[in-house]
Design a protein around this motif. Structure first.
Motif, short mmCIF file in Angstrom:
data_model
loop_
_atom_site.label_atom_id
_atom_site.label_comp_id
_atom_site.label_asym_id
_atom_site.label_seq_id
_atom_site.Cartn_x
_atom_site.Cartn_y
_atom_site.Cartn_z
N UNK A 76 -1.56 -4.50 -10.22
CA UNK A 76 -1.70 -3.14 -9.35
C UNK A 76 -3.20 -2.64 -9.60
N UNK A 77 -3.61 -2.10 -8.51
CA UNK A 77 -5.03 -1.35 -8.42
C UNK A 77 -4.64 0.00 -8.20
N UNK A 78 -4.78 0.98 -9.09
CA UNK A 78 -4.37 2.07 -9.04
C UNK A 78 -5.28 3.04 -8.19
N UNK A 111 2.97 9.88 -2.35
CA UNK A 111 3.40 10.43 -3.74
C UNK A 111 2.62 9.87 -4.92
N UNK A 112 2.87 10.28 -6.13
CA UNK A 112 1.75 10.14 -7.23
C UNK A 112 2.11 8.79 -7.73
N UNK A 113 1.08 8.00 -7.40
CA UNK A 113 1.24 6.52 -7.66
C UNK A 113 1.62 6.46 -9.15
N UNK A 130 0.81 -0.96 -0.01
CA UNK A 130 -0.04 -0.06 0.10
C UNK A 130 0.98 1.29 0.13
N UNK A 131 0.67 2.23 -1.00
CA UNK A 131 1.55 3.19 -1.18
C UNK A 131 0.86 4.74 -0.74
#
Length: 126
Positions: free
Chosen positions: A72-74, A27-29, A23-24
């Motif tokens: 990835x789940x943006x 920042x702009x993923x 999980x990020x």
């Protein structure tokens, strides 16, 4: 503040499966590639898989091709590493990392990444 938080590690028998999550935030993923790395006891940290942005290209180390899948789940700013057919040699601490403007040849290279998580332990018993 940039944060990468791994979860999903654990103890599994050989042949089993696990799904790791990264999980990020902070920042702009969409501007960053997310990579998975691992470090076994007494060994150097190595690249496992990466998903680039924005095209979503995926990269895998030879040792995990056909067994691991990155996705990835943006919408959730989360990257997953689905691991199948786990082997004892997959035992390691798994880290996710984020990097921008990474050249294709460097997607599994540690120096290409700017931010790192704290890691999650994966133990595969024989």
């Amino acid at each position: 503040e940039v944060q990468l938080v791994e979860s999903g590690g654990g103890l599994v028998q050989a042949g089993g499966s696990l799904r790791l999550s990264c999980a990020a935030s902070g920042f702009t993923f969409d501007d960053y590639a997310i990579g998975w790395f691992r470090q076994a006891p007494g060994k150097e940290r190595e690249g496992v898989s990466c998903i680039s942005s924005p095209d979503g290209s995926t990269y895998y180390a030879d040792s995990v091709k056909g067994r691991f899948t990155i996705s990835s789940d943006n919408a959730k700013n989360t990257v997953y590493l689905q691991m199948y057919s786990l082997k004892p040699e997959d035992t390691a601490v798994y880290y996710c990392a984020a990097g921008s403007s990474i050249e294709s040849k460097d997607h599994l290279s540690l120096p290409a990444y700017d931010y790192w998580g704290q890691g999650t332990q994966v133990t595969v018993s024989s």
